[in-house]
Enzyme design. Structure first.
Site, mmCIF file in Angstrom:
data_model
loop_
_atom_site.group_PDB
_atom_site.id
_atom_site.type_symbol
_atom_site.label_atom_id
_atom_site.label_comp_id
_atom_site.label_asym_id
_atom_site.label_seq_id
_atom_site.Cartn_x
_atom_site.Cartn_y
_atom_site.Cartn_z
ATOM 1 N N LEU A 58 0.857 -1.194 0.000
ATOM 2 C CA LEU A 58 0.000 0.000 0.000
ATOM 3 C C LEU A 58 0.888 1.237 0.000
ATOM 4 O O LEU A 58 1.890 1.290 0.729
ATOM 5 C CB LEU A 58 -0.898 0.007 1.240
ATOM 6 C CG LEU A 58 -1.853 -1.184 1.422
ATOM 7 C CD1 LEU A 58 -2.611 -1.055 2.742
ATOM 8 C CD2 LEU A 58 -2.826 -1.296 0.255
ATOM 9 N N VAL A 84 4.954 -0.988 2.994
ATOM 10 C CA VAL A 84 4.644 0.414 2.691
ATOM 11 C C VAL A 84 5.421 0.878 1.459
ATOM 12 O O VAL A 84 6.657 0.834 1.436
ATOM 13 C CB VAL A 84 4.997 1.310 3.899
ATOM 14 C CG1 VAL A 84 4.719 2.774 3.566
ATOM 15 C CG2 VAL A 84 4.226 0.872 5.135
ATOM 16 N N LYS A 85 4.670 1.320 0.445
ATOM 17 C CA LYS A 85 5.313 1.837 -0.776
ATOM 18 C C LYS A 85 5.604 3.330 -0.608
ATOM 19 O O LYS A 85 4.720 4.113 -0.244
ATOM 20 C CB LYS A 85 4.397 1.639 -1.988
ATOM 21 C CG LYS A 85 4.380 0.224 -2.517
ATOM 22 C CD LYS A 85 3.444 0.090 -3.705
ATOM 23 C CE LYS A 85 4.085 0.559 -4.995
ATOM 24 N NZ LYS A 85 3.158 0.341 -6.158
ATOM 25 N N ILE A 86 6.838 3.678 -0.906
ATOM 26 C CA ILE A 86 7.288 5.067 -0.753
ATOM 27 C C ILE A 86 8.046 5.458 -2.025
ATOM 28 O O ILE A 86 8.870 4.678 -2.517
ATOM 29 C CB ILE A 86 8.224 5.193 0.476
ATOM 30 C CG1 ILE A 86 7.465 4.842 1.758
ATOM 31 C CG2 ILE A 86 8.833 6.587 0.572
ATOM 32 C CD1 ILE A 86 8.319 4.858 3.020
#
Ligand code: G3P
Length: 220
Positions: A58, A84-86
């Site tokens: 996400l 966590v996509k950054i």
């Protein structure tokens, strides 16, 4: 090589979950927004659709360090399957380092070069996502970029896994496997195309025809 589905469409995610061929999913703000669902509702549907050991990527929608941290921690707290996509920007890599040290798994996304991938690994990324198709779209060699990332990671024994994204064809998936990437995230329709071969269809038709002509009884 593991396969993720690159989608926020619940029907597609459920279909592949039921087939048992995916290990997780990736979403991004574009994919989430086209569903027309509230993000919270969408995420909770994804959680109930996927089984326990799946990975759920996400993405944050912030570009400054403090807000990326807040959003990243909030996403990770939702479910233990979340990565966590950054985005691959200086503030994003700084946040990657902090979150990784806290035990939160980070996927550095929007990666287009081996140098970005090298920095991502040094920032402690769990996944790095080179966007191969988007490089091909601008007449650059996406496969070459991925192969270089794999080579660099293997040479220096980085633990960061290469997640081949922006897939445009089944051929991309074949080349990804040959290049030694860890995971491909693919649209639904390409995964379904992977099943297909004309000789499977003609072979099966022949088997069933022969069986029926012989009028044999099966064991059940
Ligand atoms: O989810 C990230 C990536 O796979 C996007 O692909 O098709 O929008 O270039 P695409």
């Amino acid at each position: 090589m593991k396969i993720f589905i690159d989608s926020a469409q619940i029907e597609e995610i459920k279909a592949l979950e039921d087939l048992g061929v995916i290990s997780g999913i990736t979403t991004n703000p574009t994919l989430a927004s086209v569903t027309g669902k509230k993000f919270k509702d969408l995420v909770s549907e994804i959680f109930t659709t996927l089984s326990k050991d799946r990975i759920i990527n996400l993405e944050v929608i912030a570009t400054d360090y403090d807000t990326i941290l807040i959003q990243g921690r909030a996403l990770a707290a939702l479910d233990e399957r979340v990565v966590v996509k950054i985005p691959c920007i200086p503030e994003g890599l700084k946040a990657c380092k902090t979150l990784s040290e806290e035990g939160i798994r980070v996927n550095i996304t929007l990666v287009f070069s081996p140098m970005q991938a090298l920095l991502s690994a040094n920032a402690g990324a769990y996944f790095v996502s080179p966007f191969v198709g988007r490089l091909d779209d601008i007449a650059m060699d996406g496969m070459e970029t991925v192969s270089e990332i794999v080579k660099i990671y293997r040479t220096y024994d980085y633990k960061t896994q290469v997640l081949f994204a922006s897939v445009r064809s089944v051929e991309h998936i074949r080349l990804a496997a040959l290049a030694g990437v860890d995971i491909v995230t693919s649209p639904y329709k390409l995964i379904m195309e992977m099943y297909k071969h004309p000789l499977t269809d003609t072979g099966l038709t022949q088997f069933l025809e022969d069986w029926n002509n012989a009028k044999e009884e099966f064991i059940v």
